[in-house]
Design a protein around this motif. Sequence first.
Motif, PDB file in Angstrom:
ATOM      1  N   CYS A  65       0.829  -1.218   0.000  1.00  0.00           N
ATOM      2  CA  CYS A  65       0.000   0.000   0.000  1.00  0.00           C
ATOM      3  C   CYS A  65       0.857   1.259   0.000  1.00  0.00           C
ATOM      4  O   CYS A  65       0.500   2.264  -0.611  1.00  0.00           O
ATOM      5  N   THR A 116       0.709   4.003  -2.926  1.00  0.00           N
ATOM      6  CA  THR A 116       0.505   5.421  -2.589  1.00  0.00           C
ATOM      7  C   THR A 116       1.549   6.283  -3.281  1.00  0.00           C
ATOM      8  O   THR A 116       1.214   7.318  -3.890  1.00  0.00           O
ATOM      9  N   ILE A 123      -4.527   2.645   1.673  1.00  0.00           N
ATOM     10  CA  ILE A 123      -4.008   3.635   0.723  1.00  0.00           C
ATOM     11  C   ILE A 123      -4.748   4.957   0.887  1.00  0.00           C
ATOM     12  O   ILE A 123      -4.130   6.035   0.879  1.00  0.00           O
TER      13      ILE A 123
END
Length: 607
Positions: free
Chosen positions: A204, A208, A234
Amino acid sequence: MSCHARIATPKAQLALPELSLGLIPGLGGTQRLPRIVGLSKAIEMLMSSKPILSEGGKKLCLIDAIAPSQELLKISRKWALDIAERRKPWVKSLQRTDKIGSLSEAQEVLRFARHQAKRTAPNSSLHQACLDVIEEGILHGGYKGLLKEDKVFRETVLSDNSKGLVHLFFAQRATSKVPKVTDVGLKPRQIKKVGVIGGGLMGCGIATALIVSNICVLLKELNSDYLLKGIERIQANVRGLVTRGKLTKDKADKALSILKGVLDYSEFKDVDMVIEAVIENVGLKQKIFSEIEKACPPHCILATNTSTIDLNLIADKLNPQDRVIGAHFFSPAHVMPLLEIVRTQKTSPQVILDLMTIGKVINKVPVVVGNCTGFAVNRTFFPYTQGAHLLVNLGVDLFRIEGVISNFGLPMGPFQLQDVSGYGVFLAVWKEFAKAFPDRVFMSPLIELLMKNGRNGKINGKGYYIYEKGSKPKPDPSILPIIEESRQQTKLMPAGKLITITDKEILEMVLFPVVNEACRVLDEGVVVRASDLDTTSVLGMSFPSHRGGIVFWADTVGANHVYKSLKKWSEAYGSFYKPSKYLEERAIKGIPLSAAATSSPSSKSRL
């Protein structure tokens, strides 16, 4: 700033970055900036070393006008004539006081700034020295301020801190030059869409970093529950960036709009790169790479985020293997600045260049390294926690070790680092290194004993420290019986008695084994140059930047002292401390550890 006006092009960057190089601004920077933009804003710019754009500078009156580049000289000439002929004001910045405020207001601003500097730069006296110089100018006038600025600048430019930070500045820039990759005329391909496999913390974080840089992401998970948790993680990452002022609301919305969750590979047919970010399990990673090889287009880069596993094992069943590469991010991946790019003997230069380019697009510092267990960063630093564990089992107080390491300049000690990272991760990595380097791994029973006692570090609020929401971690004295049990099992204490040791020896017994492993990494050619290890140690392991990185620091200490110390400890405490041949040779011949090595057969196998 000593000019009567300043004209800039659009998006020009303006900064006084000297503090980041171990210096204070010279030539009046500490005196003129507060008089032009105001004391609070000037201190913010000076303390952070961060640039602002010319548009922001115009709002602050640091820039008087913005002109297109093709008209810059023409408009500047007109301004100069207007000032000379008094059609525009004739301003002498050093004589201005209108933006300083009253003496009591200025002193309050400086008091607050000193408090902030102690918090953000606790191991640096330079920030306080810079504030002293600013205060001198406010109390006694700009000319007196200039005299003090000159005196302090001359002192700081010769300091060890400055030498370390300047070295690091150039070391970081050198990482963009990779022989036979960046010097052979290749051009990077555009990466528009990336598949990320695994919606855990690392996956994640990577997703991102990509979406906030305008790269479309497909996040793949095993089932709907895991996928939903990944998407929510996220979203939370992006919201956090907005809250901290790193991202605008509009850009956050745009970033989340180019994220899509999937449960299979059907949409991977047009991805330009895949980054696998699942748990450190060789069989699982091999299975995933076999699947993505079939699902992705031929040009697609196949990357793994593994932190320790040899890439040749992961790509064992793939053919060809020229598009397989390591993309090792550091947690949290959307915040930490380092990207360790791991190449195998078969990775193509084009794929390496493409990943270096992506690294820069997502605001990382990409460093290309060779393939081995742990690569450059984790390989170099695997003795760090083991050295600390060995000391504890020799009878040294655990929290004393923590204090010594923190005072040296690392953000936390080795035991709090284990608490925060998770014991499961540490044990898994430890076992990988034990398999790869059985001659020099110290397997401490302490972590497993803690887990048997219901402690899992920060995850469940109990480890070496107690973790309570809203308060700082507190050392937990109730672990002392567990430590004693570990000591009974290892039986390392000479004649069963605690060893007597100084703080300096504690620091060296923890960090010299790291230097020793760095020597092996250099000898095997895992990195392009020694300064790459300095960059990775600071950006990946938070080694104090003012010390210049692990190899630079070792050279300031002296290879001979490192070698003799390790030799003495290896005779007393075993092979964990045994000096490497590279270190021994350099120490005997008086050659710096950072000096370029002659190529050897082993180096060819890494890069």
